[in-house]
Design a protein around this motif. Structure first.
Motif, PDB file in Angstrom:
ATOM      1  N   GLN A   1      10.287  -2.338  -4.510  1.00 19.75           N
ATOM      2  CA  GLN A   1      11.408  -1.405  -4.355  1.00 19.75           C
ATOM      3  C   GLN A   1      10.927  -0.060  -3.822  1.00 19.75           C
ATOM      4  O   GLN A   1      11.540   0.521  -2.919  1.00 19.75           O
ATOM      5  CB  GLN A   1      12.118  -1.219  -5.700  1.00 19.75           C
ATOM      6  N   LYS A   2       9.834   0.427  -4.371  1.00 21.12           N
ATOM      7  CA  LYS A   2       9.271   1.695  -3.909  1.00 21.12           C
ATOM      8  C   LYS A   2       8.777   1.595  -2.472  1.00 21.12           C
ATOM      9  O   LYS A   2       8.885   2.560  -1.692  1.00 21.12           O
ATOM     10  CB  LYS A   2       8.128   2.129  -4.826  1.00 21.12           C
ATOM     11  N   MET A   3       8.238   0.455  -2.112  1.00 18.55           N
ATOM     12  CA  MET A   3       7.792   0.255  -0.736  1.00 18.55           C
ATOM     13  C   MET A   3       8.974   0.325   0.228  1.00 18.55           C
ATOM     14  O   MET A   3       8.885   0.948   1.296  1.00 18.55           O
ATOM     15  CB  MET A   3       7.071  -1.090  -0.611  1.00 18.55           C
ATOM     16  N   SER A   4      10.084  -0.288  -0.128  1.00 20.69           N
ATOM     17  CA  SER A   4      11.291  -0.239   0.717  1.00 20.69           C
ATOM     18  C   SER A   4      11.800   1.187   0.858  1.00 20.69           C
ATOM     19  O   SER A   4      12.163   1.634   1.952  1.00 20.69           O
ATOM     20  CB  SER A   4      12.382  -1.132   0.130  1.00 20.69           C
ATOM     21  N   GLU A   5      11.811   1.922  -0.255  1.00 19.10           N
ATOM     22  CA  GLU A   5      12.286   3.305  -0.227  1.00 19.10           C
ATOM     23  C   GLU A   5      11.405   4.194   0.640  1.00 19.10           C
ATOM     24  O   GLU A   5      11.884   5.183   1.209  1.00 19.10           O
ATOM     25  CB  GLU A   5      12.319   3.863  -1.654  1.00 19.10           C
ATOM     26  N   ASN A   6      10.123   3.850   0.740  1.00 18.64           N
ATOM     27  CA  ASN A   6       9.178   4.680   1.479  1.00 18.64           C
ATOM     28  C   ASN A   6       8.759   4.063   2.817  1.00 18.64           C
ATOM     29  O   ASN A   6       7.797   4.531   3.433  1.00 18.64           O
ATOM     30  CB  ASN A   6       7.939   4.942   0.619  1.00 18.64           C
ATOM     31  N   ASN A   7       9.483   3.030   3.239  1.00 17.91           N
ATOM     32  CA  ASN A   7       9.231   2.396   4.536  1.00 17.91           C
ATOM     33  C   ASN A   7       7.787   1.918   4.685  1.00 17.91           C
ATOM     34  O   ASN A   7       7.138   2.104   5.710  1.00 17.91           O
ATOM     35  CB  ASN A   7       9.571   3.364   5.687  1.00 17.91           C
ATOM     36  N   ILE A   8       7.268   1.292   3.624  1.00 19.84           N
ATOM     37  CA  ILE A   8       5.927   0.707   3.659  1.00 19.84           C
ATOM     38  C   ILE A   8       6.089  -0.801   3.816  1.00 19.84           C
ATOM     39  O   ILE A   8       6.729  -1.456   2.994  1.00 19.84           O
ATOM     40  CB  ILE A   8       5.146   1.035   2.369  1.00 19.84           C
ATOM     41  N   ASP A   9       5.518  -1.359   4.875  1.00 18.73           N
ATOM     42  CA  ASP A   9       5.667  -2.784   5.143  1.00 18.73           C
ATOM     43  C   ASP A   9       4.716  -3.641   4.308  1.00 18.73           C
ATOM     44  O   ASP A   9       5.067  -4.744   3.884  1.00 18.73           O
ATOM     45  CB  ASP A   9       5.408  -3.070   6.625  1.00 18.73           C
ATOM     46  N   LEU A  10       3.478  -3.128   4.103  1.00 18.99           N
ATOM     47  CA  LEU A  10       2.461  -3.927   3.421  1.00 18.99           C
ATOM     48  C   LEU A  10       1.588  -3.016   2.561  1.00 18.99           C
ATOM     49  O   LEU A  10       1.130  -1.967   3.017  1.00 18.99           O
ATOM     50  CB  LEU A  10       1.580  -4.660   4.440  1.00 18.99           C
ATOM     51  N   ALA A  11       1.356  -3.432   1.319  1.00 21.15           N
ATOM     52  CA  ALA A  11       0.439  -2.727   0.429  1.00 21.15           C
ATOM     53  C   ALA A  11      -0.811  -3.582   0.241  1.00 21.15           C
ATOM     54  O   ALA A  11      -0.714  -4.789  -0.006  1.00 21.15           O
ATOM     55  CB  ALA A  11       1.098  -2.463  -0.915  1.00 21.15           C
ATOM     56  N   VAL A  12      -1.972  -2.955   0.363  1.00 26.24           N
ATOM     57  CA  VAL A  12      -3.255  -3.627   0.162  1.00 26.24           C
ATOM     58  C   VAL A  12      -3.881  -3.050  -1.102  1.00 26.24           C
ATOM     59  O   VAL A  12      -4.177  -1.856  -1.166  1.00 26.24           O
ATOM     60  CB  VAL A  12      -4.192  -3.416   1.364  1.00 26.24           C
ATOM     61  N   ILE A  13      -4.103  -3.899  -2.115  1.00 23.69           N
ATOM     62  CA  ILE A  13      -4.581  -3.422  -3.412  1.00 23.69           C
ATOM     63  C   ILE A  13      -5.863  -4.163  -3.788  1.00 23.69           C
ATOM     64  O   ILE A  13      -5.898  -5.397  -3.806  1.00 23.69           O
ATOM     65  CB  ILE A  13      -3.504  -3.643  -4.494  1.00 23.69           C
ATOM     66  N   THR A  14      -6.921  -3.391  -4.098  1.00 23.72           N
ATOM     67  CA  THR A  14      -8.193  -3.988  -4.520  1.00 23.72           C
ATOM     68  C   THR A  14      -8.682  -3.441  -5.857  1.00 23.72           C
ATOM     69  O   THR A  14      -9.634  -3.972  -6.420  1.00 23.72           O
ATOM     70  CB  THR A  14      -9.301  -3.739  -3.470  1.00 23.72           C
TER      71      THR A  14
END
Length: 382
Positions: free
Chosen positions: A11-24
């Motif tokens: 939801q936060k990604m949609s609100e901030n126009n982030i297409d892909l999150a990379v988490i390590t």
């Protein structure tokens, strides 16, 4: 818990126009997937979570660890790789990276090897930093996390009681470390058996504990050694690293004296430490800023003639040792119900450093204390 955490991230990604999150980051991986105890990058084996705003989430992990992925993990797809076979974990990234425009990561937590490879794939285009988004999600704990936090408090208190039973003249510091680890592990096992279904979660207390005594007291993060504690010495126990129940971390600190207090100047410093923590707690609650809590603590220490503190008043805790917000000068984050903090008091001089610390949950009316031990001098002389 993990499914809702991942849903909130999307939801936060949609609100901030982030297409892909990379988490390590290990702790963030656990927070969003429930996956833990894999071999980490210390073994040069990255585990990577790719979260798409509109598409499937993908967990890339070594084949030898895939059986540790919990059955209820909310990820849509699991990809495995093997040491030396093909391009290992890199095999899966080019296609996914090319399909997305706005890519983000935890800038200061992403593994360097993964970051460099992604930079090459993206022709040097920088990834956006989504640390503020993930930090904000993790600030407010769910009911399940708060349940774990309260139990972590019980583990911490069991550790301290275990330590107290062995503190004495000519006892080596490492014996205290062993005793508190055993006591905490037994309490953790009891709580896991009584309240949780996850039999894979280890109860064992680990991490090199902070124990300082005598002339070493000003050495803030001294580890348990073979040093023998002597009658009249002060002993500082800090559980900020070693209290780790169900992966939830807390802060908890006390000073004890063996049989008697020889240097009575230490009493004044300890009383100021207690007073500064109490000043912070008089402010702590919803609606105040993090820096206001720190200011109350720091002003009290200085008003008593001690120098400006060498450490912040406290910090957010959770599935990481350090979470936001920090109770420190300049941090204007407004405290909200559901946040969990370690809150300290302290006073330092040349030959003695006094510190007390406890953990608290912010409530709608103030706070709930989840670690408890007397701060009365008479109760701290063993």
């Amino acid at each position: 818990m993990f499914r809702n955490n991942l849903k909130k991230l999307k939801q936060k990604m949609s609100e901030n126009n982030i297409d892909l999150a990379v988490i390590t980051d290990d702790d963030s991986l656990y927070y969003f997937t429930g996956y833990h105890d894999f071999l980490h990058m210390d073994f040069f084996r990255p585990t990577i979570l790719l979260v798409s705003k509109d598409d499937e989430s993908t967990l890339i992990t070594p084949l030898l660890d895939v059986l540790l992925v919990p059955e209820g993990s909310p990820v849509d797809k699991i990809e495995t790789w093997n040491d030396g076979i093909g391009n290992e974990w890199r095999e899966f990234l080019p296609k996914i990276i090319k399909q997305n425009k706005n890519i983000s990561c935890e800038k200061y937590k992403i593994n360097a090897t993964v970051s460099i490879y992604l930079s090459d794939l993206m022709n040097g285009k920088p990834m956006e930093d989504m640390t503020p988004i993930i930090s904000s999600l993790r600030m407010i704990k769910t009911d399940e996390e708060l349940k774990i936090a309260r139990h972590a408090g019980e583990v911490a208190m069991a550790m301290m009681e275990g330590a107290k039973k062995v503190i004495g003249h000519n006892v080596p510091e490492y014996e205290i470390a062993i005793a508190q680890s055993q006591a905490g592990t037994r309490k953790a096992a009891e709580l896991l058996n009584a309240h949780y279904d996850n039999i894979d979660m280890s109860p064992n207390i680990h991490f090199l504990p902070v124990i300082t005594s005598g002339k070493d007291l000003p050495r803030t993060h001294h580890r348990a050694s073979t040093k023998l504690i002597k009658k009249g010495e002060a002993v500082f126990l800090c559980y900020c690293g070693s209290t780790n129940f169900h992966r939830f971390k807390l802060g908890f600190d006390r000073i004890f004296w063996v049989e008697e207090i020889i240097d009575h100047n230490q009493i004044k410093a300890f009383e100021v430490a207690v007073k500064s923590q109490q000043a912070a707690l008089s402010v702590l609650g919803p609606g105040v800023t993090a820096e206001e809590v720190h200011a109350a603590y720091a002003d009290t220490i200085q008003s008593e003639g001690y120098p400006y503190p060498t450490f912040r008043c406290g910090r957010g805790t959770g599935f990481s040792f350090l979470e936001e917000p920090q109770l420190v000068v300049g941090n204007k984050t407004v405290l909200q119900p559901g946040m969990v903090f370690a809150v300290d008091g302290g006073a330092s001089s040349k030959n003695f450093r006094s510190q007390v610390g406890d953990s608290f949950i912010i409530t709608k009316d103030g706070y709930e204390q989840i670690t408890h031990h007397s701060k009365e001098i008479k109760d701290l002389i063993i």
